[in-house]
Design a protein around this motif. Structure first.
Motif, short mmCIF file in Angstrom:
data_model
loop_
_atom_site.label_atom_id
_atom_site.label_comp_id
_atom_site.label_asym_id
_atom_site.label_seq_id
_atom_site.Cartn_x
_atom_site.Cartn_y
_atom_site.Cartn_z
N GLY A 165 30.86 44.22 -68.67
CA GLY A 165 30.06 43.52 -67.67
C GLY A 165 28.59 43.90 -67.68
N LEU A 166 28.13 44.50 -68.76
CA LEU A 166 26.73 44.92 -68.86
C LEU A 166 26.09 44.37 -70.13
CD1 LEU A 166 27.14 48.67 -67.92
CD2 LEU A 166 26.12 46.92 -66.49
N LEU A 167 24.80 44.12 -70.04
CA LEU A 167 23.97 43.79 -71.20
C LEU A 167 23.18 45.05 -71.52
CD1 LEU A 167 22.14 42.12 -73.15
CD2 LEU A 167 20.85 41.42 -71.13
N PHE A 168 23.31 45.55 -72.73
CA PHE A 168 22.55 46.72 -73.19
C PHE A 168 21.51 46.26 -74.19
CE2 PHE A 168 26.73 48.40 -72.08
CZ PHE A 168 26.39 49.47 -71.29
N VAL A 169 20.28 46.72 -74.01
CA VAL A 169 19.21 46.43 -74.95
C VAL A 169 18.67 47.77 -75.43
CG1 VAL A 169 16.98 45.34 -75.30
CG2 VAL A 169 18.64 44.30 -73.74
N GLU A 170 18.77 47.98 -76.74
CA GLU A 170 18.26 49.21 -77.34
C GLU A 170 17.00 48.89 -78.11
OE1 GLU A 170 19.49 52.47 -80.70
OE2 GLU A 170 21.09 51.54 -79.56
N LYS A 171 15.92 49.57 -77.74
CA LYS A 171 14.63 49.35 -78.40
C LYS A 171 14.57 50.13 -79.70
CE LYS A 171 12.34 48.53 -74.02
NZ LYS A 171 11.28 48.96 -73.10
N GLU A 172 13.60 49.80 -80.50
CA GLU A 172 13.42 50.42 -81.81
C GLU A 172 13.29 51.95 -81.72
OE1 GLU A 172 10.96 49.24 -85.79
OE2 GLU A 172 9.86 49.21 -83.91
N ASN A 173 12.73 52.43 -80.61
CA ASN A 173 12.53 53.87 -80.43
C ASN A 173 13.80 54.57 -79.94
OD1 ASN A 173 12.70 53.13 -77.74
ND2 ASN A 173 10.60 53.70 -77.24
N GLY A 174 14.90 53.81 -79.78
CA GLY A 174 16.17 54.40 -79.37
C GLY A 174 16.43 54.35 -77.87
N LYS A 175 15.42 54.01 -77.08
CA LYS A 175 15.63 53.90 -75.63
C LYS A 175 16.51 52.69 -75.34
CE LYS A 175 11.66 56.24 -73.74
NZ LYS A 175 10.64 56.19 -72.70
N GLN A 176 17.40 52.87 -74.38
CA GLN A 176 18.35 51.82 -74.04
C GLN A 176 18.24 51.47 -72.56
OE1 GLN A 176 22.80 52.38 -73.96
NE2 GLN A 176 22.59 51.19 -75.84
N GLN A 177 18.31 50.17 -72.28
CA GLN A 177 18.34 49.69 -70.90
C GLN A 177 19.65 48.94 -70.70
OE1 GLN A 177 14.15 47.87 -71.20
NE2 GLN A 177 14.50 48.13 -69.01
N ALA A 178 20.20 49.02 -69.50
CA ALA A 178 21.43 48.30 -69.16
C ALA A 178 21.16 47.38 -67.98
CB ALA A 178 22.53 49.29 -68.82
N PHE A 179 21.70 46.18 -68.06
CA PHE A 179 21.54 45.17 -67.02
C PHE A 179 22.91 44.64 -66.64
CE2 PHE A 179 17.85 45.11 -69.77
CZ PHE A 179 16.78 45.14 -68.90
N PRO A 180 23.28 44.66 -65.37
CA PRO A 180 24.56 44.06 -64.96
C PRO A 180 24.53 42.55 -65.21
CG PRO A 180 23.66 45.44 -63.22
CD PRO A 180 22.58 45.28 -64.25
N LEU A 181 25.57 42.03 -65.80
CA LEU A 181 25.62 40.60 -66.07
C LEU A 181 25.66 39.78 -64.78
CD1 LEU A 181 27.94 40.33 -69.20
CD2 LEU A 181 25.45 40.16 -69.06
N GLU A 182 26.05 40.39 -63.68
CA GLU A 182 26.04 39.66 -62.40
C GLU A 182 24.62 39.27 -62.00
OE1 GLU A 182 26.45 43.41 -59.32
OE2 GLU A 182 28.25 42.55 -60.21
#
Length: 72
Positions: A20-37
């Protein structure tokens, strides 16, 4: 929802969906998570629609769904 990953050629981010999450990993390795809701169109999308995205100046644009996810 199935777990899958998409890394478009020439893009500097990695997009992953899981639990239920969207994960976006940037080129520098940092990751953000967004609830699909937060993005109902993504929550109900097909795998094909979720794979159809482009990186923009502000984040990710899901073309078939016309949904933008801004990255901080």
């Amino acid at each position: 929802m199935a777990l899958f990953t998409s890394r478009k050629q020439g893009k500097k981010v990695k997009v992953t969906f899981a639990d239920g999450l969207l994960f976006v990993e940037k080129e520098n390795g940092k990751q953000q998570a967004f609830p699909l809701e937060w993005y109902p169109a993504l929550q109900n999308a097909t795998e094909e629609e979720l794979l159809d995205w482009d990186q923009t100046d502000k984040g990710i644009h899901f073309n078939a769904l016309d949904v933008d996810v801004d990255l901080i």
